[in-house]
Design an enzyme around this catalytic site. Structure first.
Site, PDB file in Angstrom:
ATOM      1  N   CYS A  57      -0.527   4.098   2.147  1.00 44.04           N
ATOM      2  CA  CYS A  57      -0.303   3.890   3.575  1.00 44.04           C
ATOM      3  C   CYS A  57       1.142   4.158   3.971  1.00 44.04           C
ATOM      4  O   CYS A  57       1.409   4.800   5.005  1.00 44.04           O
ATOM      5  CB  CYS A  57      -0.653   2.453   3.958  1.00 44.04           C
ATOM      6  SG  CYS A  57      -2.259   1.866   3.415  1.00 44.04           S
ATOM      7  N   ASP A  58       2.096   3.666   3.175  1.00 48.81           N
ATOM      8  CA  ASP A  58       3.488   3.618   3.615  1.00 48.81           C
ATOM      9  C   ASP A  58       4.458   4.465   2.804  1.00 48.81           C
ATOM     10  O   ASP A  58       5.633   4.571   3.166  1.00 48.81           O
ATOM     11  CB  ASP A  58       3.976   2.158   3.588  1.00 48.81           C
ATOM     12  CG  ASP A  58       3.163   1.262   4.513  1.00 48.81           C
ATOM     13  OD1 ASP A  58       2.715   1.764   5.562  1.00 48.81           O
ATOM     14  OD2 ASP A  58       2.971   0.078   4.187  1.00 48.81           O
ATOM     15  N   CYS A 108       0.836  -1.206   0.000  1.00 43.63           N
ATOM     16  CA  CYS A 108       0.000   0.000   0.000  1.00 43.63           C
ATOM     17  C   CYS A 108       0.868   1.253   0.000  1.00 43.63           C
ATOM     18  O   CYS A 108       1.391   1.647   1.044  1.00 43.63           O
ATOM     19  CB  CYS A 108      -0.933   0.011   1.201  1.00 43.63           C
ATOM     20  SG  CYS A 108      -2.014   1.454   1.265  1.00 43.63           S
TER      21      CYS A 108
END
Length: 323
Positions: free
Chosen positions: A140-141, A137
């Site tokens: 997300c990261d 992701c």
């Protein structure tokens, strides 16, 4: 004897979507039952640092966030039960589910929050380095790789979108694809090829993610040329596997309308499915955003939709009885 649990609101799944639905349902007096499934807490239970969930100044841990959500849901009156559902019947109300233990769950409404799982390459080195440089992701990261070299593995829409997103954080993004052409939409390909921060490697297969040892995490990716068989190494700090997701909808195929990718379809702007009284929220119906905060938001929507459905059904029942 087989146990039976009945409720006004039955929720399947206990990630951010399911637990948010439980909180709102409990506060509405619907005494929801949450059947937690095979991965209580959802995907956040395997996520370490969470830095983009509103309300927390410092980095928090995914498992801690889910524990707090569950505690909040229980505090306001939701009941948590662990089971693996093997059979569903949504042909009539009340809806019925059966666990592998034989336990029966009956609900006047059903909220499906079973989520989706990222597809992985299935490499031992991938499993070893998840959360240590390997992710599925970028949204997300990606923030954790500001100014660093990253690679995206895949050739579809997800991979191209992830690569384009990562250019917000990295000046050096490499897209790795095992074929000589992409499957992504043409408009996305045009954006990709026009971006000078992105390099594309064709006909390359990931053989392994290279561990730097200690606290270093991922330091490179070993690649195999699909034409020549030659091995090479790409030095990177982050590797993002973007080969799609599996929505957990196997139980509902043939019972509820799904799209071509097997995500549950809902009426635009709502969580209503093709079956009145059945609602879907979180990643099981959202293939675009796939964030904890959007899952929680749709969980709230599902509970409100279910509450309104029950209020209308109760009113109609009273009106019929008075005639």
């Amino acid at each position: 004897m087989t146990a039976t649990h009945s409720t006004r609101m039955l929720i399947l799944g206990s990630g951010p979507a399911g637990l948010s639905a439980a909180i709102y349902g409990a506060r509405a007096g619907l005494a929801p039952i949450v059947v937690q499934g095979i991965q209580p807490g959802g995907q956040l239970m395997t996520t370490t640092d969470v830095e983009n969930y509103p309300g927390f100044r410092e980095v928090i841990q995914g498992p801690w966030l889910m524990q707090e959500m569950q505690a909040q849901a229980e505090h306001v009156g939701a009941q948590m039960l662990w089971d693996t559902i093997v059979e569903v019947d949504v042909s009539q109300r009340p809806f019925r589910m059966v666990g592998d233990s034989g336990t029966v769950y009956v609900g006047d409404t059903l909220v499906i929050a079973t989520g989706a799982q990222a597809r992985w390459l299935g490499l031992d080195s991938e499993e070893l380095l998840k959360g240590k440089g390997v992710s599925a992701c970028a949204t997300c990261d990606g923030f954790f790789f500001r100014g660093k070299k990253v690679a995206v593995i895949g050739g579809g829409n997800t991979a191209v979108e992830e690569a384009l997103y990562l250019t917000n954080h990295s000046h050096d993004v490499t897209l790795i694809h095992r074929r000589d052409s992409l499957r992504a939409e043409k408009i996305l390909q045009q954006r990709l090829f026009a971006n000078d921060k992105i390099t594309t490697l064709w006909n390359k297969k990931v053989e392994r993610f290279i561990d730097g040892g200690g606290v270093a995490g991922l330091v490179g990716i070993e690649l195999k040329d699909m034409v020549t068989g030659e091995l090479s190494t790409l030095e990177v700090d982050g590797g993002f596997v973007a080969i799609g997701h599996h929505p957990a909808t196997e139980l509902f195929r043939g019972h509820i309308a799904l799209d071509q990718d097997n995500y549950i379809t809902v009426d635009k702007g709502t969580t209503r499915t093709s079956v009145p009284g059945v609602f879907a929220c979180g990643d099981v119906m959202d293939k675009h955003y796939r964030q904890a905060i959007t899952a929680a938001g749709t969980g709230c929507m599902a509970a409100l939709d279910a509450e309104r459905f029950l209020a209308e059904a109760d009113f109609e029942q009273v009106a019929e009885a008075a005639e």
